[in-house]
Design a protein around this motif. Structure first.
Motif, mmCIF file in Angstrom:
data_model
loop_
_atom_site.group_PDB
_atom_site.id
_atom_site.type_symbol
_atom_site.label_atom_id
_atom_site.label_comp_id
_atom_site.label_asym_id
_atom_site.label_seq_id
_atom_site.Cartn_x
_atom_site.Cartn_y
_atom_site.Cartn_z
ATOM 1 N N ILE A 67 -2.805 6.759 -0.941
ATOM 2 C CA ILE A 67 -1.985 5.995 0.009
ATOM 3 C C ILE A 67 -1.158 4.948 -0.727
ATOM 4 N N ASP A 68 -1.751 4.298 -1.708
ATOM 5 C CA ASP A 68 -1.054 3.241 -2.450
ATOM 6 C C ASP A 68 0.164 3.744 -3.224
ATOM 7 N N THR A 69 0.229 5.059 -3.492
ATOM 8 C CA THR A 69 1.403 5.592 -4.189
ATOM 9 C C THR A 69 2.646 5.531 -3.309
ATOM 10 N N GLY A 70 2.445 5.435 -1.996
ATOM 11 C CA GLY A 70 3.570 5.439 -1.071
ATOM 12 C C GLY A 70 4.067 6.842 -0.744
ATOM 13 N N ARG A 71 3.429 7.856 -1.318
ATOM 14 C CA ARG A 71 3.842 9.242 -1.092
ATOM 15 C C ARG A 71 2.944 9.974 -0.100
ATOM 16 N N TRP A 72 1.915 9.301 0.375
ATOM 17 C CA TRP A 72 0.933 9.930 1.264
ATOM 18 C C TRP A 72 0.798 9.111 2.539
#
Length: 131
Positions: A67-72
């Motif tokens: 989630i922290d990657t911003g891609r999920w």
């Protein structure tokens, strides 16, 4: 299904890390799509586990990192953590119900019969490359 066996996630023979597993998850998502991603620790069957994913208590860290990657999205996380598996199991149960009165096929196929029957499947060329 992404395996957590520590020596499968890398190609150099070294133990993997959670970051390696995330890379594999993202690769499968890119190639197959979010509806075809799942993961499993195989915690009762392997002796080498990725650093940071030593047991199931680490799953929240894995999901939070994704989630922290911003891609999920939250929906993506729901799919890879349980929704995809439940969808597939429901389909399996449906087929099981449809086939419950059929006897299993016990026929033996020759190599050539197998190739001819499944020639349209891409995977068949990997199993039986050209002669």
């Amino acid at each position: 299904m992404i395996s957590f066996y520590g020596l499968y996630a890398r190609c150099d023979g070294k133990n993997s890390t959670m970051e390696d597993i995330i890379g594999n998850i993202e690769h499968v998502r890119t190639k197959a799509g979010i509806d075809h991603v799942g993961f499993g620790g195989d915690y009762d069957g392997v002796d080498v586990l990725p650093e940071g994913l030593e047991d199931v208590s680490k799953y929240p860290n894995l999901l939070a990192t994704l989630i922290d990657t911003g891609r999920w999205s939250e929906e993506d996380i729901a799919k890879i953590s349980h929704k995809n598996l439940l969808r597939v199991f429901e389909a399996v149960e449906k087929v099981k119900g449809e086939l419950k009165n059929e006897e299993p096929i016990q026929d033996t196929m020759t190599r050539q019969e197998l190739i001819d029957k499944y020639a349209d499947l891409k995977a068949i060329t990997a199993i039986f490359p050209g002669d």
